[in-house]
Design an enzyme around this catalytic site. Structure first.
Site, PDB file in Angstrom:
ATOM      1  CG  HIS A 116      -0.391   0.092   2.521  1.00 34.27           C
ATOM      2  ND1 HIS A 116       0.142   1.294   3.159  1.00 34.27           N
ATOM      3  CD2 HIS A 116      -0.014  -0.669   3.386  1.00 34.27           C
ATOM      4  CE1 HIS A 116       0.727   1.263   4.333  1.00 34.27           C
ATOM      5  NE2 HIS A 116       0.553  -0.269   4.574  1.00 34.27           N
ATOM      6  CB  CYS A 132       1.579  -3.401   5.196  1.00 27.89           C
ATOM      7  SG  CYS A 132      -0.067  -4.063   5.854  1.00 27.89           S
TER       8      CYS A 132
END
Length: 373
Positions: A116, A132
């Site tokens: 992301h 992440c």
């Protein structure tokens, strides 16, 4: 070029934790390479670890098609553009949600591990995420447009030992107070005297921590209001010179971690003041009315040997090249076996066993041995 790439069955993504890069390949041809940030706490697959899983994955879902640059997502729903005053781990611009394909990373989807965009683009190229894979916002949009769902992803475990970790005890080290004693003091002199005696016995190695913790908390039972007062006191009683020490360590690329037998919500404001991101300390719980509702009795630092266990876990997960511990108590000295270097601190309380067992001993933070690290 995008349609040609998207139609290619040989498309794949490879993420290097060592190099902090994400590379897009078609067959053996490298198409793009971008800077990323993987987990600041290293690699791993345990739920709640905030670590980046490694192994084989695939892109299971793509979220955010057509959304403006720096669109913020919460629970994978667009909630408007990210503002500079917003807080938290910003998930921006696009989401590529990963599924784990190996037994050890099969929980990746349920851990909500994404590729992301981020509001911390200045930190790309170094481990900084909550598990992440962060990318620059323009880069993640480009990647999103190039790859279909189902694209295979490999995240390579680190092989180069390059991280430097330094752990600091909090009470009587970063701060001049003992938080547990101050919680007791707020309950009256009699409670304070009883708890102080237990604390000193524990720090001197006379009573096991696992025995002391429940005895003290059964006596104190602090409210959230009292806990908030002590949290502020931590900030007001920083050890002289510690701010300069932490600033220099961070400038020299040390990852600084607070490792404490104290309580996490009390220590977090001090960590914020010192710009320390990582706090390993005991969770403390309150009910909706702010009354004491217990603590995590299974947290490692509530027992002897817990601190070295946490250090070993960090060392393995980050593939660290060097590990240092700084502290004043016996529980800190226990960590010597898990570290490369132990610095004893006697600026608040001097303990003979710590002074004699340390690789280096200081009584002032201004004497911090940077040249020996």
């Amino acid at each position: 070029m995008a349609p040609e790439v998207m139609n290619s069955p040989e498309l794949r993504i490879e993420v290097s934790i060592d190099r902090q890069t994400l590379a897009l390949y078609r067959g053996d041809s490298l198409l793009r390479t971008w800077a990323v940030s993987t987990g600041a706490r290293g690699n791993g697959s345990l739920p709640g670890s905030f670590r980046t899983p490694t192994g084989r994955f695939r892109i299971s879902e793509k979220i955010g098609h057509g959304a403006p640059l720096r669109t913020a997502f919460r629970s994978r729903r667009a909630v408007g553009l990210w503002r500079d005053e917003d807080r938290g781990d910003g998930i921006l611009s696009r989401i590529l949600w990963l599924d784990g394909l190996d037994p050890e990373n099969a929980n990746t989807h349920s851990r909500y591990i994404y590729i992301h965009g981020t509001h911390q683009e200045h930190r790309l190229g170094q481990p900084a995420s909550h598990g992440c894979i962060r990318m620059a916002n323009a880069d993640v949009i480009e990647l999103f447009n190039l790859v279909p769902e189902g694209t295979p992803v490999t995240i390579h475990a680190p092989t180069i030992m390059q991280r430097k970790l330094i752990f600091f005890d909090c009470d009587s080290t970063l701060s001049t107070i003992e938080g547990i004693d101050e919680l007791a003091r707020a309950q009256g002199d009699a409670v304070f005297r009883e708890v102080e005696a237990l604390t000193n016995a524990a720090m001197n190695g006379e009573i096991p921590l696992a025995e002391v913790f429940p005895r003290r908390m059964a006596i104190i039972r602090p409210s959230k209001a009292v806990a908030d007062q002590i949290a502020q006191l931590y900030v007001e009683t920083l050890s002289p010179g510690i701010e300069g020490v932490i600033t220099r360590l961070q400038a020299e690329n040390w990852t600084v971690v607070i490792l404490s037998g104290g309580f996490k919500p009390l220590i977090e404001p001090l960590a914020k003041r010192l710009a320390i991101e990582h706090v390993e300390a005991v969770p403390l719980h309150f009910d909706d009315e702010g009354n004491y509702a217990g603590y995590d009795a299974d947290y490692p630092t509530t027992r002897n040997g817990g601190k070295p266990d946490i250090i070993r876990d960090w060392r393995a997960s980050t593939h660290a090249a060097k590990v240092v511990m700084v502290g004043d108590g016996i529980s800190d000295l226990e960590s010597r076996e898990a570290c490369d270097f132990f610095i004893g601190y006697g600026g608040v309380v001097e303990r003979k066993a710590v002074r004699e067992g340390a690789d280096h001993y200081i009584r002032k933070m201004s004497d911090f041995p940077f040249d020996k690290l």
